[in-house]
Design a protein around this motif. Structure first.
Motif, PDB file in Angstrom:
ATOM      1  N   GLN A  42       3.696  -6.146   5.123  1.00  0.00           N
ATOM      2  CA  GLN A  42       2.446  -6.822   4.770  1.00  0.00           C
ATOM      3  C   GLN A  42       1.388  -5.864   4.216  1.00  0.00           C
ATOM      4  O   GLN A  42       0.296  -6.287   3.835  1.00  0.00           O
ATOM      5  CB  GLN A  42       1.874  -7.522   6.030  1.00  0.00           C
ATOM      6  CG  GLN A  42       2.846  -8.475   6.699  1.00  0.00           C
ATOM      7  CD  GLN A  42       3.260  -9.597   5.759  1.00  0.00           C
ATOM      8  OE1 GLN A  42       2.420 -10.149   5.033  1.00  0.00           O
ATOM      9  NE2 GLN A  42       4.548  -9.939   5.779  1.00  0.00           N
ATOM     10  N   ARG A  43       1.700  -4.591   4.174  1.00  0.00           N
ATOM     11  CA  ARG A  43       0.708  -3.582   3.778  1.00  0.00           C
ATOM     12  C   ARG A  43       0.828  -3.259   2.289  1.00  0.00           C
ATOM     13  O   ARG A  43       1.898  -2.874   1.810  1.00  0.00           O
ATOM     14  CB  ARG A  43       0.915  -2.318   4.604  1.00  0.00           C
ATOM     15  CG  ARG A  43       0.010  -1.158   4.230  1.00  0.00           C
ATOM     16  CD  ARG A  43       0.391   0.069   5.064  1.00  0.00           C
ATOM     17  NE  ARG A  43      -0.346   1.255   4.665  1.00  0.00           N
ATOM     18  CZ  ARG A  43      -0.158   2.462   5.190  1.00  0.00           C
ATOM     19  NH1 ARG A  43       0.759   2.618   6.161  1.00  0.00           N
ATOM     20  NH2 ARG A  43      -0.861   3.496   4.773  1.00  0.00           N
ATOM     21  N   ARG A  44      -0.278  -3.418   1.570  1.00  0.00           N
ATOM     22  CA  ARG A  44      -0.248  -3.125   0.138  1.00  0.00           C
ATOM     23  C   ARG A  44      -0.308  -1.607  -0.087  1.00  0.00           C
ATOM     24  O   ARG A  44      -1.099  -0.903   0.545  1.00  0.00           O
ATOM     25  CB  ARG A  44      -1.415  -3.787  -0.585  1.00  0.00           C
ATOM     26  CG  ARG A  44      -1.354  -3.616  -2.099  1.00  0.00           C
ATOM     27  CD  ARG A  44      -2.429  -4.405  -2.815  1.00  0.00           C
ATOM     28  NE  ARG A  44      -2.380  -4.150  -4.259  1.00  0.00           N
ATOM     29  CZ  ARG A  44      -3.201  -4.737  -5.151  1.00  0.00           C
ATOM     30  NH1 ARG A  44      -4.121  -5.608  -4.718  1.00  0.00           N
ATOM     31  NH2 ARG A  44      -3.086  -4.440  -6.425  1.00  0.00           N
ATOM     32  N   LEU A  45       0.535  -1.130  -1.012  1.00  0.00           N
ATOM     33  CA  LEU A  45       0.606   0.293  -1.322  1.00  0.00           C
ATOM     34  C   LEU A  45       0.010   0.591  -2.686  1.00  0.00           C
ATOM     35  O   LEU A  45      -0.072  -0.282  -3.550  1.00  0.00           O
ATOM     36  CB  LEU A  45       2.072   0.773  -1.301  1.00  0.00           C
ATOM     37  CG  LEU A  45       2.853   0.546  -0.015  1.00  0.00           C
ATOM     38  CD1 LEU A  45       4.271   1.089  -0.164  1.00  0.00           C
ATOM     39  CD2 LEU A  45       2.158   1.198   1.173  1.00  0.00           C
ATOM     40  N   THR A  46      -0.384   1.842  -2.864  1.00  0.00           N
ATOM     41  CA  THR A  46      -0.902   2.274  -4.160  1.00  0.00           C
ATOM     42  C   THR A  46       0.251   2.366  -5.159  1.00  0.00           C
ATOM     43  O   THR A  46       1.267   3.021  -4.897  1.00  0.00           O
ATOM     44  CB  THR A  46      -1.583   3.651  -4.045  1.00  0.00           C
ATOM     45  OG1 THR A  46      -2.658   3.548  -3.114  1.00  0.00           O
ATOM     46  CG2 THR A  46      -2.106   4.111  -5.400  1.00  0.00           C
TER      47      THR A  46
END
Length: 817
Positions: A42-46
């Motif tokens: 669920q974590r957005r990455l660069t």
């Protein structure tokens, strides 16, 4: 979603273990309004989207099918704790749509760390020799060896090659970071071998399966294709993926060269037209061949290839040196009955190759003599092409052609040798004439028979003696001869005939002694290649002319390297100061003049004009020889000046250039080809320093049409004869133009790989990217092209019309050229 992002593969960015790259393309060939987002669960990455476009991209299969010329790289920075995650998701947002286009398990990503980026393109068997071709991507040094199933090392020969076709998949790397390899394993009967790679301090291995059933080979290729294709099935469906794999497998069945060869051999209609052709002069050609217990199937194939010639006026002169109980005698008698042009002489005793060939020469009655080996093959147009040359050039005394190798069964062709026109220094380095050699009988009689003192290199000695008798030597840039590769020949296993290479050195030395060249000949690390070291009869003054604008550190490194390494003491430095601005520069000049009596500093007050600056420096120089040297160079070899001077002092030589490296030891200069890149270009740029290049051309002394003036020696006499550099060429192509004018004056331009320097490049002047500078460059390029239009159209004589003019790697010239 119409403009879907199609993922091709994913990998770690080389040297950055926390950066993942996902490679793909958009169906509309551009990102348009799409946004790609990456999530770890669920974590957005660069994630940063980068692209690359161009002709190399268009060559890809998917690009040709969909007219795609732009690929994209999604660069993702992974958090330190990413291994605790489950999946990496890629979403594409386009207008109102938000589509999940990939879900990659973290376990699959993690496995990439224990692997390395490589690919085995091809595993083939030629009789009992296995060939493995592929590449490895790494910034660290790569060492390869082949192990058997018990992990014991197998005898193998590895040739490293530049693979620019792979570089587009690794935009973060240089050409030198892609290690292409071709490994030959003789007498290999294993069902599998291990390709062991040492990359830096880490070791890896790959299983290479060979001698499998047809079904196993197909399954293996499919598995590899699925592995490299990544998410192809999940994205495109099983049917589409299988169709693409089928097409790829069929395309890979035939090598690129095999396809090229079939397109360039004469058609049946063209061969028939040749048979109907009547030349104004129809010489008889005697093909002389020594036989020694030749396998009947190879002998028959050879004779058939002669009988199939489209030019009819020939005779085949065979000498059977098999001995008293020759297994060939009865079979040869049958051939003589079939065709009266076949002549045979029997010795009744075993004979070495020179004596055997001479017996065949004695029964030859032709106007020209052609030489071939007893198990090789001629193309049907071989004699026709030679007679065409003889009719176009009445003075033709010696003719040689391009050639390739064929497997023992004659079904596959490889190692095509596309040769330059007559190249004196290259011939004194390696016998590149080789096959198919045709010599006027008058010349053959004048130089005498083959000399048994050089057995193993008797043909080399004969060719060198021919060059002493005539300079009327012509080259046919066509594949008309197929050299059958055998494991016991010097071509297949060089170490099996070391005596042949020793004989080659003796042949060159004898040639030098006859023509009065004071030089010593040495074998190199590459079998069949030789180094000539010229002895200096005197030590003339060398004026080292260095244009300079600031960059004191580079200039000091340049001069210090010569002062510390060179043993050639009769030299002077002529520094041409060119609008420097830093006080440190002038302070360095003063210190040089105080410390060294052989330093002169001249001041150029005009705008930058490389030609005018060097002409000015030469006009003030006192030496008999000028070494034009960039200030951003550094001498590597301590005998660099002697290597340049030794060849430059020859009467037939006008210019000598050096092998130059970038700081990372990749090639910056190893000769210049006219027409490369549209005008002229350096060959073998970015090749590794331990790579010999196409037929070892990087490490062969040879003539080129031009060399770079970043390190170029010329005599004062020749410089004045051609009136120096053309000052209309202030920046571009002035050294190329100079060399071409030297060549037009009848002097040779020689590249000497044993004079080695670093060239850090482009520090002698500022950037050339202003509107004014670009306009000047285009004007000078136009001036150069106009002057040398005919040469560019005709093609560089020291290159080959079958080789690419797009890349400098001596690759095949394909349709896009």
């Amino acid at each position: 979603m119409q403009n879907r992002f199609e993922i091709m593969k994913y990998r770690y960015r080389i040297g950055e273990p926390d950066v993942l790259l996902i490679q793909g393309w958009f169906q509309e060939n551009t990102v348009n309004d799409s946004i790609l987002e990456v999530y770890l669960d669920q974590r957005r990455l660069t994630a940063v989207l980068e692209s690359q476009s161009g002709v190399d991209i268009q060559k890809r299969k998917h690009s040709r099918e969909r007219k795609i010329d732009t690929e994209y790289w999604l660069r993702i920075t992974l958090p330190a704790e990413y291994k605790a995650g489950s999946k990496l998701y890629v979403y594409q947002k386009d207008n109102e749509q938000n589509v999940k286009i990939a879900a990659i398990p973290i376990g699959r990503i993690e496995k990439l760390h224990s692997d390395f980026d490589d690919y085995v393109d091809l595993i083939t068997c030629h009789e009992d020799t296995v060939l493995i071709q592929g590449w490895i991507a790494s910034r660290e040094a790569v060492q390869l060896q082949v192990l058997d199933e018990q992990k014991n090392q197998l005898k193998s020969e590895t040739v490293y090659k530049v693979r620019k076709d792979v570089l587009q998949d690794f935009p973060e790397l240089k050409s030198a970071d892609i290690t292409g390899f071709e490994i030959r394993i003789p007498e290999c009967r294993n069902k599998k071998v291990y390709l062991a790679a040492k990359i830096g301090e880490k070791k890896y291995s790959r299983i290479c399966r060979i001698d499998r059933t047809k079904a196993e080979r197909i399954v293996g290729k499919v598995q590899k294709a699925v592995q490299k294709g990544g998410l192809s099935i999940s994205q495109n469906g099983l049917g589409t993926t299988c169709a693409r794999m089928k097409k790829r497998l069929l395309e890979n069945r035939t090598s690129e060269y095999e396809i090229w060869l079939q397109k360039h051999l004469p058609t049946a209609e063209e061969l028939e037209e040749q048979r109907r052709t009547q030349f104004a002069y129809q010489p008889k050609i005697s093909i002389v061949i020594p036989l020694y217990k030749t396998p009947i199937k190879y002998l028959d194939a050879l004779i058939h290839s002669v009988i199939d010639q489209t030019y009819p006026d020939w005779e085949l002169c065979l000498s059977d040196g098999s001995g008293e109980h020759s297994p060939l005698q009865g079979h040869l008698a049958k051939w003589q009955k079939k065709d009266s042009r076949i002549r045979v002489v029997y010795s009744g005793k075993p004979m070495q190759i020179s004596e055997n060939t001479n017996c065949a020469l004695e029964i030859a009655t032709g106007d020209y003599v052609a030489f071939a080996d007893h198990d090789d093959l001629l193309e049907p147009n071989a004699l026709f092409e030679n007679v065409s040359v003889i009719n176009r050039h009445e003075d033709a005394d010696v003719i040689y052609s391009d050639e390739d190798k064929t497997t023992m069964n004659g079904r596959e062709h490889f190692d095509a040798h596309f040769k330059p026109d007559y190249n004196v220094d290259l011939l004194n380095t390696v016998n590149y004439f080789c096959h198919f050699l045709v010599v006027k009988r008058e010349i053959a009689d004048r130089v005498g028979p083959l000399d048994s003192r050089y057995d193993g290199a008797q043909d080399y000695d004969f060719v060198l003696r021919c060059t002493e008798a005539t300079k009327n030597i012509y080259h046919i840039p066509k594949i008309i001869y197929h050299w059958r590769a055998h494991k016991d020949s010097t071509a297949g296993d060089p170490a099996s005939k070391l005596y042949a290479f020793e004989a080659g050195a003796k042949a060159i030395q004898a040639h030098y002694d006859r023509v009065g060249v004071d030089a010593a000949v040495y074998q190199t690390d590459i079998f069949g290649n030789y180094r000539s070291e010229y002895h200096l009869k005197n030590t003339p003054l060398i004026s080292i002319i260095i244009p300079n604008k600031d960059h004191v550190e580079e200039l000091k490194k340049c001069i210090d390297s010569i002062e510390e390494k060179s043993k050639y003491l009769n030299r002077e430095y002529v520094i041409v100061e060119n609008n420097s601005e830093n006080p440190e520069t002038f302070a360095y000049y003063e210190s040089l003049k105080r410390e060294k009596e052989n330093v002169t500093v001249l001041t150029w007050d005009g705008t930058f004009n490389y030609s005018a600056i060097n002409n000015y420096g030469a006009g003030q120089a006192a030496g008999d020889y000028y070494l034009f040297l960039n200030n951003d160079t550094e001498m590597i070899s301590e005998n660099g000046l002697e290597e340049l001077l030794g060849r430059c002092m020859r009467e037939d030589v006008g210019v000598v250039g050096a092998r130059l490296y970038y700081e990372d030891r990749t090639i910056q200069h190893a000769g210049v080809v006219i027409g490369l890149g549209g005008v002229a270009g350096h060959v073998f740029v970015d090749f590794r320093d331990d790579t010999p290049g196409y037929f070892s051309r990087i490490v062969c002394a040879q003539e080129y049409s031009a060399v770079t003036a970043a390190c170029m020696m010329v005599s004062k006499e020749v410089f004045e004869q051609v009136q120096g550099f053309d000052e209309k060429l202030a920046v571009a192509y002035n050294d190329i133009d100079f060399c071409l004018r030297v060549g037009a004056a009848g002097k040779r331009v020689v590249y000497n790989p044993f004079a080695e320097f670093y060239h850090y490049e482009s520090k002698s002047r500022g950037a050339d990217d202003t509107v004014e500078n670009k306009a000047r460059f285009e004007q000078e390029e136009s001036y150069f092209l106009d002057r040398w239009k005919n040469l560019i159209e005709q093609g560089d004589p020291y290159y080959n019309p079958n080789l690419t003019l797009i890349y400098g790697d001596y690759g095949l010239r394909l349709a896009e050229d």
